[in-house]
Design a protein around this motif. Structure first.
Motif, mmCIF file in Angstrom:
data_model
loop_
_atom_site.group_PDB
_atom_site.id
_atom_site.type_symbol
_atom_site.label_atom_id
_atom_site.label_comp_id
_atom_site.label_asym_id
_atom_site.label_seq_id
_atom_site.Cartn_x
_atom_site.Cartn_y
_atom_site.Cartn_z
ATOM 1 N N GLN A 247 8.748 -5.370 -9.256
ATOM 2 C CA GLN A 247 9.376 -5.005 -10.528
ATOM 3 C C GLN A 247 10.421 -3.913 -10.329
ATOM 4 N N HIS A 248 10.140 -2.998 -9.380
ATOM 5 C CA HIS A 248 11.027 -1.857 -9.170
ATOM 6 C C HIS A 248 11.888 -2.002 -7.916
ATOM 7 N N GLY A 249 12.005 -3.214 -7.421
ATOM 8 C CA GLY A 249 12.944 -3.470 -6.343
ATOM 9 C C GLY A 249 12.493 -3.105 -4.953
ATOM 10 N N VAL A 250 11.183 -3.058 -4.689
ATOM 11 C CA VAL A 250 10.710 -2.757 -3.335
ATOM 12 C C VAL A 250 10.980 -3.955 -2.434
ATOM 13 N N GLU A 251 11.555 -3.696 -1.290
ATOM 14 C CA GLU A 251 11.872 -4.761 -0.364
ATOM 15 C C GLU A 251 10.593 -5.383 0.198
ATOM 16 N N SER A 252 10.658 -6.647 0.549
ATOM 17 C CA SER A 252 9.481 -7.333 1.099
ATOM 18 C C SER A 252 9.381 -7.166 2.612
ATOM 19 N N GLN A 253 10.504 -6.764 3.266
ATOM 20 C CA GLN A 253 10.535 -6.643 4.712
ATOM 21 C C GLN A 253 11.356 -5.419 5.106
ATOM 22 N N LEU A 254 10.905 -4.735 6.150
ATOM 23 C CA LEU A 254 11.640 -3.593 6.695
ATOM 24 C C LEU A 254 11.819 -3.825 8.190
ATOM 25 N N ARG A 255 13.069 -3.864 8.648
ATOM 26 C CA ARG A 255 13.382 -4.138 10.045
ATOM 27 C C ARG A 255 13.900 -2.851 10.696
ATOM 28 N N ILE A 256 13.243 -2.460 11.792
ATOM 29 C CA ILE A 256 13.562 -1.181 12.428
ATOM 30 C C ILE A 256 13.733 -1.392 13.931
ATOM 31 N N ALA A 257 14.830 -0.891 14.478
ATOM 32 C CA ALA A 257 15.032 -0.866 15.932
ATOM 33 C C ALA A 257 14.783 0.554 16.415
ATOM 34 N N VAL A 258 13.932 0.707 17.428
ATOM 35 C CA VAL A 258 13.562 2.030 17.928
ATOM 36 C C VAL A 258 13.713 2.064 19.438
#
Length: 304
Positions: free
Chosen positions: A89-100
């Motif tokens: 409802q508040h726009g939280v993303e379903s996926q987070l992609r991180i390069a470390v």
């Protein structure tokens, strides 16, 4: 269709948690008769008694004990489901992609990821471990949302996160150690150096001293460590990552006359902050906090 409702399970657990029907009514802000009615309807639907009443206090039956653990899980899952719906409802993303980059402290990274996952339980996190310009390349191509990398991002946002100390090491039996003298870069040139391959597709970046006439290139720090421990060469490695090997004596610092330590900075980079969702912002905030805590601890240690 289920015979029991989620609300009835909630009333059942409230009675257990509060220790009685009267106390449960206060806990859930309902009348005692409403709580009694919900639990009675639940028992009727299931066909089992959930409580024994000895007159002074209630006690779970064996069936009640078994069903309590399942009810607790059910209510937790319902809570998570509502959290996901709230996030959507508040726009939280379903996926987070991180390069470390591989040299970033793993204990800090794992703690941050765990905190973010606890707040956003249905967030899918894709972690890509990279070397040298690999994280920057992934960010530039749009394959990740955030990058922790050794080089600033020329077009987007860049924030220096922390510094990493590198030391030159070899096995205790290596000839560079056995010579028993202070070394210069000239001494290193005739011995094999183990280096880590740049993980970007172009593989255009090298890091550290690369003056050795012989060189083996590998893809992971763990491979480099095993090769060095076996006496196949020397390398510059992040000091924190090899603390255990140094303390055990399986790796030894090279006694260089000058430049025995090298320093590299790591940066947090992303393209456009306005396009980051709540989970990405949570990751960034938690990352900053954990690194600040680490710096405070290190300062207290030095001051002690």
């Amino acid at each position: 269709m289920p015979k029991a409702t989620l609300e009835q399970w909630r009333m059942f657990k409230a009675v257990v948690d509060a220790g009685g029907f009267n106390q449960a009514s206060t806990l859930v802000h309902k009348s005692q008769s409403s709580v009694h009615h919900a639990v009675n309807k639940l028992e009727e639907a299931l066909g089992v008694a959930l409580f024994d009443n000895d007159g002074r206090r209630i006690k779970l039956t064996e069936e009640g004990k078994l069903l309590l653990s399942r009810a607790t899980w059910l209510l937790e899952e319902a809570k998570k489901l509502e959290s996901v719906a709230h996030g959507l409802q508040h726009g939280v993303e379903s996926q987070l992609r991180i390069a470390v980059d591989l040299i970033f402290p793993a204990n800090i990274l794992h703690k941050v990821l765990d905190t973010v996952s606890s707040k956003y339980p249905y967030l899918r996190i894709e972690l890509i471990e990279s070397v040298l310009s690999g994280a920057n390349a992934l960010l530039n191509s749009g394959q990740v949302d955030l990058a922790i990398c050794p080089f600033p991002h020329p077009d987007g946002f860049t924030e220096e996160l922390c510094g990493i100390n590198f030391v030159a090491v070899a096995s205790p039996g290596h000839v560079l150690i056995q010579q028993g003298k202070a070394l210069t870069t000239k001494d290193l040139k005739t011995h094999r150096q183990i280096v880590i391959r740049d993980s970007s597709a172009e593989r255009k970046t090298d890091s550290g001293w690369l003056g050795a006439e012989q060189r083996w290139t590998v893809s992971h720090i763990s491979t480099s460590v095993e090769m060095i421990k076996s006496g196949f060469g020397f390398a510059w490695l992040p000091e924190k990552l090899i603390e255990k090997h140094l303390s055990e004596g399986s790796l030894v610092k090279l006694p260089l006359k000058q430049g025995s330590h090298r320093h590299a900075s790591l940066y947090l980079c992303f393209e456009d902050g306005e396009q980051l969702g709540p989970a990405a912002r949570e990751f960034i905030g938690t990352l900053r906090y954990e690194l600040m805590q680490l710096q405070d601890t290190q300062k207290q240690t030095l001051d002690a």
